[in-house]
Write an enzyme that holds these catalytic residues in place. Structure first.
Site, PDB file in Angstrom:
ATOM      1  N   HIS A 178       0.990  69.606  63.539  1.00  0.00           N
ATOM      2  CA  HIS A 178       0.597  69.144  64.874  1.00  0.00           C
ATOM      3  C   HIS A 178       0.242  70.260  65.837  1.00  0.00           C
ATOM      4  CE1 HIS A 178       1.270  64.772  64.801  1.00  0.00           C
ATOM      5  NE2 HIS A 178       2.128  65.055  63.834  1.00  0.00           N
TER       6      HIS A 178
ATOM      7  N   LYS B 145       0.182  63.866  81.199  1.00  0.00           N
ATOM      8  CA  LYS B 145       0.589  64.375  79.888  1.00  0.00           C
ATOM      9  C   LYS B 145       1.778  65.290  80.112  1.00  0.00           C
ATOM     10  CE  LYS B 145      -3.745  65.870  79.452  1.00  0.00           C
ATOM     11  NZ  LYS B 145      -4.297  65.582  78.125  1.00  0.00           N
ATOM     12  N   ARG B 146       2.449  65.698  79.048  1.00  0.00           N
ATOM     13  CA  ARG B 146       3.538  66.648  79.215  1.00  0.00           C
ATOM     14  C   ARG B 146       3.037  67.882  79.962  1.00  0.00           C
ATOM     15  NH1 ARG B 146       8.815  65.682  77.047  1.00  0.00           N
ATOM     16  NH2 ARG B 146       9.136  67.882  77.504  1.00  0.00           N
TER      17      ARG B 146
ATOM     18  N   LYS C 150      -1.806  73.143  78.437  1.00  0.00           N
ATOM     19  CA  LYS C 150      -2.545  71.980  78.906  1.00  0.00           C
ATOM     20  C   LYS C 150      -3.194  72.221  80.278  1.00  0.00           C
ATOM     21  CE  LYS C 150       0.222  68.498  76.392  1.00  0.00           C
ATOM     22  NZ  LYS C 150      -0.713  67.560  75.727  1.00  0.00           N
TER      23      LYS C 150
ATOM     24  N   THR D   9      -4.273  62.360  72.435  1.00  0.00           N
ATOM     25  CA  THR D   9      -4.550  60.939  72.202  1.00  0.00           C
ATOM     26  C   THR D   9      -4.785  60.210  73.521  1.00  0.00           C
ATOM     27  OG1 THR D   9      -2.163  60.616  72.059  1.00  0.00           O
ATOM     28  CG2 THR D   9      -3.389  60.645  69.982  1.00  0.00           C
TER      29      THR D   9
ATOM     30  N   LYS E 189      -7.300  57.011  74.874  1.00  0.00           N
ATOM     31  CA  LYS E 189      -6.870  55.839  75.649  1.00  0.00           C
ATOM     32  C   LYS E 189      -7.756  55.654  76.873  1.00  0.00           C
ATOM     33  CE  LYS E 189      -2.099  56.998  74.370  1.00  0.00           C
ATOM     34  NZ  LYS E 189      -0.910  57.743  74.887  1.00  0.00           N
TER      35      LYS E 189
END
Ligand SMILES: *Cc1c(COP(=O)(O)O)cnc(C)c1O
Length: 871
Positions: A409, A604-605, A610, A715, A719
């Site tokens: 991952h 998101k986290r 990120k 992901t 969405k």
């Protein structure tokens, strides 16, 4: 640990994880019916007719439904119409729905036991399930009927749905992926079970303190009874820790002593969509072994006995709240072994019920390892086969490497799992011996293929040299598995070219491939956005089930892109979702949101890779730019609302500082009379699946802006697009494949590409250029933060310095193109018709990103399993 040893087992080879001997255990999942002379199945016990009359059926019509709900109010809850609140009504409705799930569950499991198809097991330390009631009703096709019934009983179904607490047994994308995969497996009638842990506390609840910082509170999700699980107190295994291991007869060993802990099964039914198939998610809870501490009691050592029982229960008490990082904590390693050992014991017991020889194990069982967390299953299967089942070592290795499959991952170095050898030696002495034996044999084979390449051997070894030495879990997962996959095309390529390069050279490239992640359209379209799902069904003139089962059918929407009436309806759905979000924010936080504004969302986290920091710096830049305009110029600006949500690991200082900055920037911006009508900013606390379900359908644009090469897939990008939101993003992860599908003109890409990243980092390290020179607009933003414009500037220095100094995530390199991309978003949004067309085209091309496609890939290319229709 001596107080926890059962004296009767000392010195004896103890069967690890032995099934409870009671007869009915066998019948739970592995029962093969006897047949009479004519080949007809014999009824197993008692009077067949009496039994059959008693077996419950599905509650299908409204009177049956209300009767069953009232029944549960009176019997399961011991309440009545006089004293029933929404929570009680939810519980009764949930129990009534669960009855239906269990009818299907029983039929499904009996079918699997009879037909003995090859099965797959998905081992994941996280399952981020969210809520169940709404999803179960939709999958059963009973939502309208329950709505009816609940209304007749004087309640509102949506209010009851809102009573449910999320099952937050995961951190983020990895856990949610596991949940989507279970939905897809059941929906496609595939014999797949999930195995995980039943944490007493899931992911922490996030609060925002007075100074804007994240505060963590425990998540008591089991506070009220959980109607979605069934305790199987008769499905238990004994799991050993510590003790000592003796070698004998070549590769064999005996592990004994130490501490034994009980694993108790809890089953969560997983209903497929529009099918009877209802699979199982089996979650383990740890408990102290009954009577194991009697000796201590006798010796009067009460405290030690209590301590041992506490330590047994501690194993499944809390989910580790870190995403994409590892800490070498012993309790976490205990969790991993406890879960893999219980799951394997259960899988082997079920296999043995088929009376097939163990050599055929891989023909009936495939096990998917979701990241390296379950890698101990590899030496554990070897231990069971070699030590307990007397399978010769080479044959055991053959069986093992044909059973497991490993999904990687991440390629981020800080996320690659390693365990200190001394820790393993103490906790799992026998497994360490097995790992050494695997390693020796493996390195001999490598040396044979690449003679004399000492550096290669050092890189590929399961053991990393150092003080202490470490076990490299990814290496073990790779050599113990039949195949290895990444989760998006770019990521799989990076896996092959970086962390697994030597292994590709050794095994050949065909062992390493890709399965791009997916999301379930049941939850992420129909459940979260019924307005859109209905509009699509009405427009394509097909029942929802058609495109919810075959998402490529959405392409039919392309025909309607230029239809003004359809465009209007499409826009109206988005608008009502924005209003639904605004209502939710007002009800929960008391804030009023301008629903006429563009909604820009990053949820998101929190993680440096990120780059939420890039986003907040962009917001500040926008604010400063707007402040520089004249009031007349500001009047012409399209209003924008920026939403953030996400949790930071409690120990991740920089990520938490980012949250604090966002919250404090929001306080300034939202109260500035010059700009508050055209720019506002919200940090919504406690991001969860349920919050995502409200936020995602409301978004016009969402941000997926990781440094190129760092986000394996993502992901939430899928969405948003499925719900008609556009993306601003970097050329990373699944963003690339989304753009391939929807067309690059419908995605706002920016930033450097993956091949440039390494060079840029090198430059930053050895030839740094001051930020004032490299990126003046970003330098200005940082200075404004430092100067205290958003509260105490000094507080943020450590965060600002990550950018000013090494800038590992390359904000200074991407800031200009990021701002330019956001300007293009603004321009595109001005032409609303063109925007709506982009939105329709995006949704229409999301077929590939259904988790049904991903699961079919695993089923065919990895597990070799087939659908089994349940009658
Ligand atoms: C989908 C999802 C994620 C994954 O989000 P990414 O942006 O892909 O990291 C995380 N948390 C929740 C609650 C989700 O639903």
């Amino acid at each position: 640990m001596t107080s926890t040893i059962d004296p009767s087992t000392i010195g004896k080879p103890t069967k690890q994880a032995k099934a409870s001997p009671r007869r009915h255990v066998r019948s739970l999942t592995g029962f093969t019916p006897e047949k009479d002379a004519s080949g007809k199945e014999k009824w197993p016990i008692g009077d067949e007719k009496v039994w059959k009359e008693g077996i419950p059926g599905l509650t299908q019509d409204t009177p049956e439904i209300t009767k069953s709900v009232v029944h549960h109010v009176h019997t399961s809850l011991a309440r009545q119409a006089y004293n029933l609140d929404n929570l009680g009504a939810y519980q009764a409705a949930a129990l009534s729905v669960r009855d239906n799930l269990l009818v299907n569950w029983n039929d499904t499991q009996l079918q699997y036991s009879r037909k003995t198809p090859k099965r797959a097991y998905y081992l994941s330390l996280e399952f981020l399930m969210g809520r169940t009631l709404d999803n179960a009703l939709l999958n059963l096709g009973l939502k309208d009927k329950y709505q009816d019934g609940i209304t007749k009983l004087g309640f509102n179904l949506e209010d009851l749905i809102d009573q449910e607490r999320d099952a937050g047994l995961g951190n983020g994308g990895l856990g949610r992926l596991a949940a989507c995969y279970l939905d897809s497996s059941a929906s496609q009638e595939l014999p797949v079970w999930g195995y995980g842990l039943r944490y007493k506390y899931g992911i922490f609840q996030q609060h925002i303190g007075p100074d804007g910082s994240q505060l963590e509170a425990p998540d008591p999700w089991l506070e009220h009874d959980n109607p979605w699980e069934l305790a199987r107190t008769d499905v238990t295994y004994q799991i050993r820790f510590y003790g000592h291991s003796e070698r004998f007869e070549g590769n064999k060993g005996i592990w004994s002593g130490g501490q034994e802990v009980l694993a108790i099964a809890y089953d969560v039914p997983i209903p497929g969509y529009e099918t009877k198939t209802t699979n199982n998610l089996r979650l383990w809870e740890s408990r102290p072994k009954r009577g194991f501490d009697l000796q201590s009691f006798n010796a009067g050592d009460y405290e030690r006995a209590v301590e041992a029982s506490n330590s047994a229960e501690a194993i499944t008490s809390v989910l580790y709240p870190n995403d994409h990082t590892t800490f070498g904590k012993e309790l976490r390693l205990k969790q991993q072994y406890f879960w893999t050992a219980a799951s394997l014991a259960d899988i082997i017991r079920r296999f043995k019920n088929t009376d097939k020889p163990l050599t055929e194990f891989p023909e009936y069982v495939s096990i998917q390892l979701n990241d390296t967390h379950p890698t101990l299953a590899i030496p554990e299967l070897m231990r069971i086969l070699v030590d307990e089942e007397d399978v010769p070592w080479d044959q055991a290795w053959q069986i093992t490497t044909n059973t497991f499959f490993y999904t990687n991952h991440t390629v981020l170095p800080e996320a690659l799992e390693k365990w200190p050898i001394p820790l393993l030696e103490n906790l799992l002495p026998r497994h360490l011996q097995i790992i050494y034996d695997i390693n020796l044999e493996f390195l001999q084979a490598v040396d044979k293929k690449f003679p004399g390449d000492k550096e290669k051997l050092a890189r590929m070894s399961l053991i990393e040299e150092g003080f202490p030495k470490n076990l490299r879990m990814a290496n073990l997962a790779c050599i113990g598995s039949r195949k290895v996959n990444g989760v998006a095309e770019l990521h799989s390529e990076l896996v092959r070219e970086t962390i697994m390069k030597d292994f590709v050279d050794f095994y050949g490239v065909s062992k390493f491939s890709n399965v791009t992640n997916g999301i379930t359209p049941r939850r992420w379209l129909d459940q979260c956005n019924p307005g859109l799902s209905n509009l699509i069904s009405e427009t394509l003139k097909i029942p929802k089930a058609v495109f919810l089962k075959d998402l490529y059918k959405l392409e039919g929407l392309l025909e309607f892109v230029d239809n003004p009436a359809f465009q209007k309806k499409w826009a109206a759905v988005k608008q009502s979702n924005k209003e639904r979000l605004a209502k939710h924010v007002e009800a929960t936080l008391g804030l009023k949101i301008n629903t006429r504004a563009m909604f820009d969302v990053q949820i998101k986290r929190l993680h440096e890779y990120k780059r939420q920091t890039l986003n907040i710096m962009g917001v500040i830049h926008r604010y400063l730019t707007l402040k520089d305009l004249s009031p007349a110029e500001r009047k012409k600006v399209n209003p924008k609302v920026v939403f953030f949500a996400g949790k930071a690991a409690p120990g991740y200082y920089i990520a938490k500082l980012t949250i604090r900055l966002i919250v404090n920037v929001a306080r300034v911006i939202n109260n500035d009379p010059d700009t508050k009508d055209i720019l506002s900013l919200y940090f919504l606390p406690d991001y969860s699946v349920s919050l995502a379900e409200v936020l995602i359908p409301a978004s016009d644009i969402s941000q997926h802006i990781s440094t190129a090469g760092t986000e394996a897939s993502g992901t939430s990008n899928m969405k948003f697009c499925l719900n008609g939101g556009l993306l601003v993003g970097t050329v990373d992860g699944a963003n690339i494949e989304i753009a391939e599908e929807v067309g690059e003109s419908n995605v706002f890409f920016f930033g450097h590409l993956t091949p440039a990243v390494e060079d840029l980092r090198y430059q930053h390290m050895y030839h740094p250029v001051p930020i004032e020179q490299k990126c003046p607009p970003l330098a200005r933003v940082l200075n404004e933060v430092s100067s205290g414009r958003f509260g105490d500037g000094g507080v943020y220095e450590p965060l600002l310095n990550t950018i000013r100094q090494h800038d590992y995530y390359l904000l200074t390199e991407d800031f200009d193109s990021y701002i330019r991309a956001l300007e293009l978003v603004d321009e595109a949004y001005q032409d609303r018709t063109e925007w709506i067309k982009k939105s329709i085209r995006t949704t229409a091309k999301m077929g590939k990103f259904s988790s049904d496609r991903a699961i079919q890939d695993y089923a065919q290319e990895y597990w070799n399993i087939e659908s089994t229709k349940v009658e």
